[in-house]
Write a protein that holds these residues in place. Structure first.
Motif, PDB file in Angstrom:
ATOM      1  N   ARG A 100      75.366  39.329  74.314  1.00 48.85           N
ATOM      2  CA  ARG A 100      76.282  40.358  73.811  1.00 48.85           C
ATOM      3  C   ARG A 100      77.648  40.294  74.483  1.00 48.85           C
ATOM      4  NH1 ARG A 100      72.574  43.112  77.005  1.00 48.85           N
ATOM      5  NH2 ARG A 100      73.447  44.300  78.780  1.00 48.85           N
ATOM      6  N   HIS A 101      77.697  39.669  75.652  1.00 48.15           N
ATOM      7  CA  HIS A 101      78.958  39.558  76.370  1.00 48.15           C
ATOM      8  C   HIS A 101      79.687  38.256  76.059  1.00 48.15           C
ATOM      9  CE1 HIS A 101      77.824  43.070  78.680  1.00 48.15           C
ATOM     10  NE2 HIS A 101      76.698  42.489  79.080  1.00 48.15           N
TER      11      HIS A 101
ATOM     12  N   GLU B  69      68.328  36.878  74.630  1.00 49.30           N
ATOM     13  CA  GLU B  69      69.021  37.668  73.614  1.00 49.30           C
ATOM     14  C   GLU B  69      69.758  38.857  74.217  1.00 49.30           C
ATOM     15  OE1 GLU B  69      66.236  39.455  70.902  1.00 49.30           O
ATOM     16  OE2 GLU B  69      64.635  39.348  72.378  1.00 49.30           O
ATOM     17  N   THR B  70      69.320  39.303  75.397  1.00 51.82           N
ATOM     18  CA  THR B  70      69.994  40.418  76.067  1.00 51.82           C
ATOM     19  C   THR B  70      71.251  39.982  76.807  1.00 51.82           C
ATOM     20  OG1 THR B  70      68.526  40.079  77.978  1.00 51.82           O
ATOM     21  CG2 THR B  70      67.850  41.712  76.335  1.00 51.82           C
TER      22      THR B  70
END
Length: 352
Positions: free
Chosen positions: A269-270, A265-266
């Motif tokens: 975002r990109h 999940e980290t």
């Protein structure tokens, strides 16, 4: 003394070689660390990814016994190729019976039309009889009126008047009977026309039954729904099967192939739809495949599980969740042909 000097020279040589090796290793680690940090800064990567294809079951729509199997395991098939033939003897008999019932219903149409025509002619006769009975009634009424006047002036006897009265009553009865017969003939016409509507509905029902039985006969021949590759064969000739039973699996070639990459999940975002991706399959480590992001899952993989975790119970341990990302393989068909559904891959996506 010479031996001591020899040991000293050997120790110096070993020390020098060790220093050089340690220096080379240190430089290699620095370079590897730099490249890793550089890649970590520019790319998102995961090895939790698998190749996916549409694998659909081949299901029987009717029950029966398998008469013939026309495919082998792992065989390439084209759309429309016959895969399985089910014994259709019972369904053929049912279709013939339904067609006979339909023919019988259609044969009743001219009979009913004939009845309508007969009833129409009967009503016309009854209508003519009404006119004759009415004329006779008028005549008897006039005759009665004359004898009544003669009887009143005592120019006719009571017996003559009674005879004329009886004839008048008979004429009235004949007239009423003719009217009733006419109404009855009209009712028969109405009934016949109503029966025609019922018969037309029955014909439509029989046509539907014939259509359904024809479908059942057609369903006894199972064909490939698209170009694909057959999976494992688990059925045999003569085997009894039920409607809705899965008989085989077929891999859809026309739908193409894609990769489901489960990123942390980290990392997502990109990412956005349309980003390019590089895929490396464990089975072909020297070959790189191209693709682009088609979609990102609206929820984590655990949220779609049969029993999703309930953190409100108090037994909470924070675990980094993964988001499934669908990546479409963009290489030509021949390039991605070696890839099989379920193969493990590594996916690299450049940050933007």
């Amino acid at each position: 003394m010479s031996t001591s000097n020899q040991y000293t020279q050997t120790d110096k040589l070993i020390t020098r070689i060790t220093a050089w090796v340690a220096g080379i290793i240190l430089i290699g680690l620095v370079i590897w660390g730099g490249i890793s940090l550089y890649n970590l800064y520019l790319y998102e990567e995961t090895n939790d990814a698998q190749v996916q294809e549409y694998i659909n079951p081949v299901i029987s729509r009717v029950a029966g016994y398998i008469r013939e199997i026309r495919y082998e395991e792992n065989q390439d098939v084209k759309k429309g190729d016959t895969l399985i033939i089910i014994d259709n003897s019972e369904y053929t008999i049912q279709q013939q019976e339904a067609e006979a019932a339909l023919a019988n219903a259609r044969a009743q149409v001219p009979v009913l039309s004939s009845n309508v025509e007969t009833s129409t002619k009967t009503s016309q006769i009854s209508q003519s009889q009404i006119a004759a009975a009415k004329a006779k009634l008028v005549n008897k009424q006039q005759e009665y009126d004359r004898y009544k006047k003669l009887y009143d002036v005592e120019s006719a006897t009571r017996q003559q008047l009674d005879n004329v009265q009886a004839a008048l009553d008979v004429a009235k009865s004949d007239y009423q009977s003719a009217q009733v017969s006419y109404q009855a003939s009209l009712s028969k016409i109405t009934d016949a026309r109503a029966q025609n509507a019922v018969l037309q509905a029955e014909i439509k029902r029989r046509e539907a039954v014939v259509g359904r039985n024809k479908l059942n006969v057609d369903y006894t021949i199972i064909t490939a729904p698209y170009n694909g590759k057959m999976g494992r064969r688990t059925i045999q000739q003569g085997q009894a099967i039920q409607a809705g039973q899965t008989l085989a699996f077929i891999v859809d070639k026309d739908a193409g192939k894609w990769v489901i990459a489960n990123f942390k999940e980290t990392q997502v975002r990109h990412m956005k739809v349309g980003d390019d991706a590089e895929i490396e399959a464990d089975a072909y480590p020297d070959q790189q495949f191209k693709g682009h992001i088609v979609s990102l899952s609206p929820a984590t993989g655990s949220s779609f599980s049969l029993l999703p975790p309930d953190n409100s119970t108090g037994n909470f341990v924070k675990i980094v969740q993964r988001i499934p990302v669908r990546i479409r393989l963009t290489d030509d068909v021949n390039t991605i042909a070696p890839l099989r559904a379920g193969m493990n891959t590594s996916v690299i996506i450049r940050k933007k």
